[in-house]
Motif scaffolding. Structure first.
Motif, PDB file in Angstrom:
ATOM      1  N   PRO A  14     -41.763 -14.517 -10.313  1.00 53.06           N
ATOM      2  CA  PRO A  14     -41.864 -14.958  -9.144  1.00 53.06           C
ATOM      3  C   PRO A  14     -41.178 -13.651  -8.669  1.00 53.06           C
ATOM      4  O   PRO A  14     -40.427 -12.761  -9.306  1.00 53.06           O
ATOM      5  N   ILE A  15     -41.502 -12.991  -7.369  1.00 53.14           N
ATOM      6  CA  ILE A  15     -40.986 -11.914  -6.634  1.00 53.14           C
ATOM      7  C   ILE A  15     -39.674 -11.672  -6.707  1.00 53.14           C
ATOM      8  O   ILE A  15     -38.971 -10.702  -6.515  1.00 53.14           O
ATOM      9  N   GLY A  16     -38.874 -12.885  -6.544  1.00 53.47           N
ATOM     10  CA  GLY A  16     -37.590 -12.943  -6.341  1.00 53.47           C
ATOM     11  C   GLY A  16     -36.915 -12.260  -8.034  1.00 53.47           C
ATOM     12  O   GLY A  16     -35.883 -11.459  -7.481  1.00 53.47           O
ATOM     13  N   THR A  17     -37.657 -12.515  -8.842  1.00 52.29           N
ATOM     14  CA  THR A  17     -37.104 -12.115 -10.158  1.00 52.29           C
ATOM     15  C   THR A  17     -37.424 -10.543 -10.333  1.00 52.29           C
ATOM     16  O   THR A  17     -36.726  -9.862 -10.827  1.00 52.29           O
ATOM     17  N   MET A  19     -37.604  -8.457  -8.039  1.00 53.74           N
ATOM     18  CA  MET A  19     -36.703  -7.757  -7.070  1.00 53.74           C
ATOM     19  C   MET A  19     -35.373  -7.576  -7.872  1.00 53.74           C
ATOM     20  O   MET A  19     -34.980  -6.296  -7.811  1.00 53.74           O
ATOM     21  N   LYS A  20     -35.020  -8.289  -8.752  1.00 54.16           N
ATOM     22  CA  LYS A  20     -33.762  -8.271  -9.438  1.00 54.16           C
ATOM     23  C   LYS A  20     -33.843  -7.345 -10.537  1.00 54.16           C
ATOM     24  O   LYS A  20     -33.074  -6.360 -10.836  1.00 54.16           O
ATOM     25  N   LEU A  21     -35.117  -7.310 -11.173  1.00 51.82           N
ATOM     26  CA  LEU A  21     -35.409  -6.484 -12.248  1.00 51.82           C
ATOM     27  C   LEU A  21     -35.841  -5.030 -12.055  1.00 51.82           C
ATOM     28  O   LEU A  21     -35.671  -4.123 -12.699  1.00 51.82           O
ATOM     29  N   THR A  22     -36.414  -4.815 -10.577  1.00 47.63           N
ATOM     30  CA  THR A  22     -36.445  -3.453 -10.217  1.00 47.63           C
ATOM     31  C   THR A  22     -35.748  -2.861  -9.209  1.00 47.63           C
ATOM     32  O   THR A  22     -35.914  -1.594  -8.943  1.00 47.63           O
ATOM     33  N   SER A  23     -34.961  -3.721  -8.439  1.00 47.38           N
ATOM     34  CA  SER A  23     -34.059  -3.064  -7.456  1.00 47.38           C
ATOM     35  C   SER A  23     -35.029  -2.825  -6.516  1.00 47.38           C
ATOM     36  O   SER A  23     -34.523  -1.962  -5.678  1.00 47.38           O
ATOM     37  N   LEU A  24     -36.164  -3.370  -6.335  1.00 50.40           N
ATOM     38  CA  LEU A  24     -36.885  -3.181  -5.068  1.00 50.40           C
ATOM     39  C   LEU A  24     -36.681  -4.087  -4.156  1.00 50.40           C
ATOM     40  O   LEU A  24     -36.513  -5.505  -4.560  1.00 50.40           O
ATOM     41  N   THR A  25     -37.270  -4.034  -2.655  1.00 47.23           N
ATOM     42  CA  THR A  25     -37.193  -5.116  -1.999  1.00 47.23           C
ATOM     43  C   THR A  25     -38.529  -5.877  -1.940  1.00 47.23           C
ATOM     44  O   THR A  25     -39.504  -5.351  -2.293  1.00 47.23           O
ATOM     45  N   ALA A  26     -38.669  -7.056  -1.649  1.00 50.77           N
ATOM     46  CA  ALA A  26     -39.760  -7.751  -1.422  1.00 50.77           C
ATOM     47  C   ALA A  26     -40.936  -7.167  -0.516  1.00 50.77           C
ATOM     48  O   ALA A  26     -41.987  -6.867  -0.729  1.00 50.77           O
ATOM     49  N   ARG A  27     -40.411  -6.468   0.515  1.00 51.07           N
ATOM     50  CA  ARG A  27     -41.196  -5.616   1.493  1.00 51.07           C
ATOM     51  C   ARG A  27     -41.772  -4.557   0.821  1.00 51.07           C
ATOM     52  O   ARG A  27     -42.851  -4.337   0.845  1.00 51.07           O
ATOM     53  N   ASN A  46     -50.227 -19.605  -3.316  1.00 46.96           N
ATOM     54  CA  ASN A  46     -50.504 -18.201  -2.937  1.00 46.96           C
ATOM     55  C   ASN A  46     -49.171 -17.511  -3.464  1.00 46.96           C
ATOM     56  O   ASN A  46     -48.929 -16.499  -2.535  1.00 46.96           O
ATOM     57  N   ARG A  47     -48.380 -17.979  -4.145  1.00 47.77           N
ATOM     58  CA  ARG A  47     -47.388 -16.987  -4.348  1.00 47.77           C
ATOM     59  C   ARG A  47     -47.481 -16.117  -5.600  1.00 47.77           C
ATOM     60  O   ARG A  47     -48.357 -16.373  -6.479  1.00 47.77           O
ATOM     61  N   ARG A  48     -46.964 -14.881  -5.394  1.00 49.07           N
ATOM     62  CA  ARG A  48     -47.476 -13.733  -6.267  1.00 49.07           C
ATOM     63  C   ARG A  48     -46.627 -13.910  -7.727  1.00 49.07           C
ATOM     64  O   ARG A  48     -45.494 -14.550  -7.686  1.00 49.07           O
ATOM     65  N   LEU A  49     -47.445 -13.863  -8.855  1.00 47.23           N
ATOM     66  CA  LEU A  49     -46.758 -13.879 -10.013  1.00 47.23           C
ATOM     67  C   LEU A  49     -46.852 -12.531 -10.970  1.00 47.23           C
ATOM     68  O   LEU A  49     -48.125 -12.107 -11.142  1.00 47.23           O
TER      69      LEU A  49
END
Length: 121
Positions: A14-17, A19-27, A46-49
């Motif tokens: 999921p995008i939350g994970t 974000m942590k792995l890449t240090s990028l924001t969801a935006r 409709n969630r990104r995987l």
DNA sequence: GTTCTGACA
DNA sequence: TGTCAGAA
């Protein structure tokens, strides 16, 4: 495709994970997707995987951006990379055909020994 | 609680 | 790019 490659291409994060792995924001991640730099799958809701390959892809995008490249530049890099991959594939296919031809002609046995340098694929 | 899309003081 | 709203 090897099992290893299959696992790397499994979209389960999921995008939350991500974000942590890449240090990028969801935006940022969504922005890169809109610009066709990454193509995450979608769940029923409709969630990104994302897959591990997607993670690498995002990490690369991050580096390229840090090097001053813009979205268009990065898009070209990925585009050319796939082009090269296609060429390499057709190349191994061609070598296979050539090898099979030689095998049928009898110029090559199962264990030819040191005849002449033909790199087997 | 997490993620999605669209919009902008 | 950040952030807020309204919905899923």
């Amino acid at each position: 495709m090897s099992e290893k490659e299959l696992r790397r291409s499994m979209a389960v994060l999921p995008i939350g994970t991500v974000m942590k792995l890449t240090s990028l924001t969801a935006r940022q991640i969504r922005y890169y997707e809109k610009n066709e730099l990454v193509f995450p799958n979608r769940s029923e809701g409709n969630r990104r995987l994302f897959s591990l390959n997607d993670i690498d892809r995002l990490l690369e995008i991050k580096d390229f951006l840090a090097d001053g490249l813009n979205i268009a530049d990065i898009k070209r890099v990925f585009k050319e990379r796939e082009q090269k991959l296609q060429n390499d594939l057709s190349d191994t296919q061609m070598r296979r055909l050539l090898r099979d031809e030689l095998l049928q002609t009898g110029r090559l046995s199962d264990d030819p020994g040191p005849v002449f340098p033909i790199k087997r694929v």
